[in-house]
Design a protein around this motif. Structure first.
Motif, PDB file in Angstrom:
ATOM      1  N   MET A 186      11.264  -1.499  -2.043  1.00  0.00           N
ATOM      2  CA  MET A 186      10.937  -0.632  -0.897  1.00  0.00           C
ATOM      3  C   MET A 186      11.689   0.692  -0.989  1.00  0.00           C
ATOM      4  N   ALA A 187      12.983   0.610  -1.278  1.00  0.00           N
ATOM      5  CA  ALA A 187      13.798   1.832  -1.347  1.00  0.00           C
ATOM      6  C   ALA A 187      13.293   2.717  -2.486  1.00  0.00           C
ATOM      7  N   GLU A 188      12.986   2.110  -3.631  1.00  0.00           N
ATOM      8  CA  GLU A 188      12.538   2.901  -4.778  1.00  0.00           C
ATOM      9  C   GLU A 188      11.142   3.477  -4.528  1.00  0.00           C
ATOM     10  N   GLY A 189      10.297   2.714  -3.833  1.00  0.00           N
ATOM     11  CA  GLY A 189       8.974   3.224  -3.475  1.00  0.00           C
ATOM     12  C   GLY A 189       9.074   4.409  -2.521  1.00  0.00           C
ATOM     13  N   ALA A 190       9.977   4.319  -1.559  1.00  0.00           N
ATOM     14  CA  ALA A 190      10.140   5.411  -0.594  1.00  0.00           C
ATOM     15  C   ALA A 190      10.693   6.651  -1.278  1.00  0.00           C
ATOM     16  N   GLU A 235      -5.428   4.920   6.304  1.00  0.00           N
ATOM     17  CA  GLU A 235      -4.446   4.318   5.393  1.00  0.00           C
ATOM     18  C   GLU A 235      -4.131   2.859   5.722  1.00  0.00           C
ATOM     19  N   SER A 236      -4.277   2.504   6.992  1.00  0.00           N
ATOM     20  CA  SER A 236      -3.922   1.140   7.400  1.00  0.00           C
ATOM     21  C   SER A 236      -5.210   0.336   7.588  1.00  0.00           C
ATOM     22  N   ALA A 237      -5.082  -0.938   7.716  1.00  0.00           N
ATOM     23  CA  ALA A 237      -6.250  -1.759   8.040  1.00  0.00           C
ATOM     24  C   ALA A 237      -6.344  -1.977   9.547  1.00  0.00           C
ATOM     25  N   ASP A 288       0.823  -1.215   0.000  1.00  0.00           N
ATOM     26  CA  ASP A 288       0.000   0.000   0.000  1.00  0.00           C
ATOM     27  C   ASP A 288       0.857   1.265   0.000  1.00  0.00           C
ATOM     28  N   GLN A 289       1.866   1.260   0.859  1.00  0.00           N
ATOM     29  CA  GLN A 289       2.577   2.512   1.111  1.00  0.00           C
ATOM     30  C   GLN A 289       3.774   2.701   0.187  1.00  0.00           C
TER      31      GLN A 289
END
Lengths: 410, 410
Positions: free
Chosen positions: A333-337, B340-342, A310-311
């Motif tokens: 994760m790093a690229e998403g952040a 945002e979270s469940a 999700d995040q």
């Protein structure tokens, strides 16, 4: 000047409470050119008497903490006065201060507090603006057992620390005269072990006359301490850095997180963090540094797979194919952040802290780190720290912050 | 049985390193029905001799840590053997173990390591599977100074802890025979001060024959320790809980974060966190608890305003009108994290850690907490902890986790 520290308190010996005073006093005194010759801890009560009567004979100055409170297990004042044959009397000034301490807070003063203003004849009262227990200074002239200067100090750090600086340090300076102040240099290293230093540099350091040195290995860190005059320290420092400069975190005791924060600030860069197994420890370490907000803006603790998806937009099929602890997920994760934040670089961590969750292929202690930097290929690193849960988190956070240090330093 | 601990290491007295051994040994021995009579710390070198020769005369058992390494400042083995008039010889079994330690790791063994397998005549070698320094046990029969049993142990916790359990504890048990084991009960409280206990319960506890008790105040927590036989502890515990049960975190030493984690698990609830000023500390504390992943899935460290807006949908006009440290923003952060979270509930924190950023209206130390629970009105609480940066973070995290505890407990 032979200085000893006596920490009193049953809780310190039952394992409920960590004794941080020994280390804190050591640093303060060292900065004044003084050393702690011995630190001892005893339980409340009669054990204080035995320890006190030995230490007072060995020491030029004795600093005792704890046991000045209002409760029945607070006996330091009484035992010391008795050992030295000094009467206790109620100090009127201290009483007025105590009364006003309670009245400002709108709380009633109770009878038990009165024992906190009992003062041995000839002792100085050391004001305590942060608590109810004033400290006491017993100068050598009222000590019938030896020539030792005695300080009785409160235990809680918020009371002790200011009292030390305002009341104890000036008296110790005057008692010690002008002592020879040795310099100290603390070199912090990471990514290298104590034995590497031993093989690489120990003989050369041992050959330097007038140098005292020692190593201290921590979780993911080795500290090398050099003590001596400025010239020998400079020589030793050069010898060490010639071989190990790439592993150096700092040469002034600065922590890895403070070093990373400084480097980011100097380069005008911002960092985001995306943590799974370290659970917020990296963000917590960074935000322990004053001014962290200039370089750290966004952090995620994506503990569940849903949070990673999700995040941080980690693709479900990556998680299914490679598992949450994998190079691919660390990279995503790093690229998403990086994508979600306006930061210049983003650090990710995913691993198996244990005690459960390990497999043969990915045992407890395994972690993947990712570092995404705008305009560059994302780095990934696998680390293995088979430790208990807290030590694992600390060691992984150390490896991760070091990855940032090496990248930003260039 | 009089047991003393001697921790050796210059770094422990210069303030570079916190001595955690004293507290750790205290807990282990207490659990065996034994107590530490005194713990002392001395620097490396000759100070060890002076302390050792005093302690060995006073003690039935003496546990010494540190100074067994390969470097030149590691002298414990040599000093103890010399004081006791014992020859050192190379132990062939220990040598083979050491050689295999290096060969498994593909590292060369150097000459300096050889001193680590020197053993005083008549001593037992205590195997160290986690490091190069074996421990040593010198039984009373080879001690010419006293009847004290002596243990020489490595300093690093990952080597010391297993060696204590495997080698030291069984020998101490056999030396001590069947000692009278007192029980202990550790009650942890939050949201109440030490002086409240003093006024409320001290007299009643003092009147209980056979009860030993003491308080220990930490950042945002008071621990009350009861020691005695089971009956007096039960009576004392009832007296205390009759007055203070609403403030109780745990009655078995369990931390607040572990208590919150347990309560969430029992109620089948999940928690999300949205942290600003605590910078990940709350998530870090929760994820220190094994099994945290069952109840904690999503955490945000929204340190910058942009992060609060982008990630948690905090409206820009709220930030502009009320500032980031405000009731409105704390509420919006918690509600954004819930959305945002469940998760079933979401905790938010926003405050001013300092040293900069305080104003007259919102001084350093101010924080707002928010707790959003599905189907309920979001709670907000203002707290004020004017402390240094790290203590502020700890105290605020304590207030915040306690808010969750009270909500989940119902």
């Amino acid at each position: 000047m032979h200085i000893e520290i006596l920490n009193t308190g049953t809780e310190l010996l039952l394992g409920n409470t960590l004794n941080t005073h020994g280390s804190w006093f050591g640093r303060q005194l060292f900065n004044m050119g003084l050393r702690v010759a011995r630190q001892s801890t005893v339980p409340d009560g009669e054990a204080i008497r035995e320890a006190f009567e030995e230490m007072v004979l060995r020491s030029d100055a004795l600093l005792i903490t704890g046991g000045l409170g209002p409760t029945s297990d607070d006996l330091t004042r009484e035992i010391v006065a008795e050992s030295l044959g000094l009467e206790l009397h109620q100090d009127e000034q201290a009483l007025r201060t105590l009364e006003s301490f309670f009245s400002i807070r709108g709380k009633p003063m109770v009878a038990a507090n009165l024992k906190q203003v009992l003062v041995p004849t000839g002792a100085d009262v050391l004001p305590n603006p942060n608590g109810t227990a004033p400290g006491l200074y017993l100068p050598p002239r009222i000590n019938r057992l030896s020539n030792c200067a005695i300080f009785l100090l409160p235990g809680p750090p918020r009371e002790l620390y200011p009292m030390f600086h305002n009341e104890v340090a000036p008296r110790l300076r005057s008692l010690s005269g002008c002592s020879d102040v040795a310099s100290v240099c603390e070199l912090k290293f990471t990514g290298i072990g104590e034995s590497d230093f031993h093989h690489g540099i120990d003989d050369e350091l041992a050959a330097l006359a007038g140098l005292e040195y020692g190593y201290c290995a921590r979780m993911g860190e080795v500290d090398l301490r050099l003590i001596g005059n400025d010239q020998v320290i400079s020589t030793a420092r050069d010898l060490v850095l010639e071989k190990f400069s790439e592993f150096l975190i700092s040469d002034d005791g600065t922590s890895l997180e403070a070093t990373v924060t400084r480097l980011l600030r100097e380069k005008g860069k911002k960092l985001a963090t995306a943590e799974s197994c370290t659970g917020g420890l990296i963000a917590n370490r960074l935000t322990n540094v004053p001014g962290a907000s200039e370089v750290f803006t966004h952090g995620w603790v994506t503990y569940a797979n849903e949070a990673k998806m999700d995040q941080l937009h980690v693709a479900k099929n990556l998680l299914e194919m490679h598992g949450a602890v994998s190079e691919e997920v660390a990279r995503a994760m790093a690229e998403g952040a990086l994508q979600e934040s306006a930061a210049d670089c983003a650090l990710s961590v995913t691993g198996i802290a244990g005690p459960d969750g390990g497999t043969e292929e990915k045992p407890v202690g395994t972690a993947w780190l990712g570092l995404a930097v705008r305009g560059k290929k994302t780095q990934t690193v696998r680390v293995f720290h088979p430790r208990n849960r807290k030590d694992f988190k600390q060691a992984v956070s150390q490896s991760a912050l070091n990855l940032v240090r090496l990248e930003i330093r260039g």
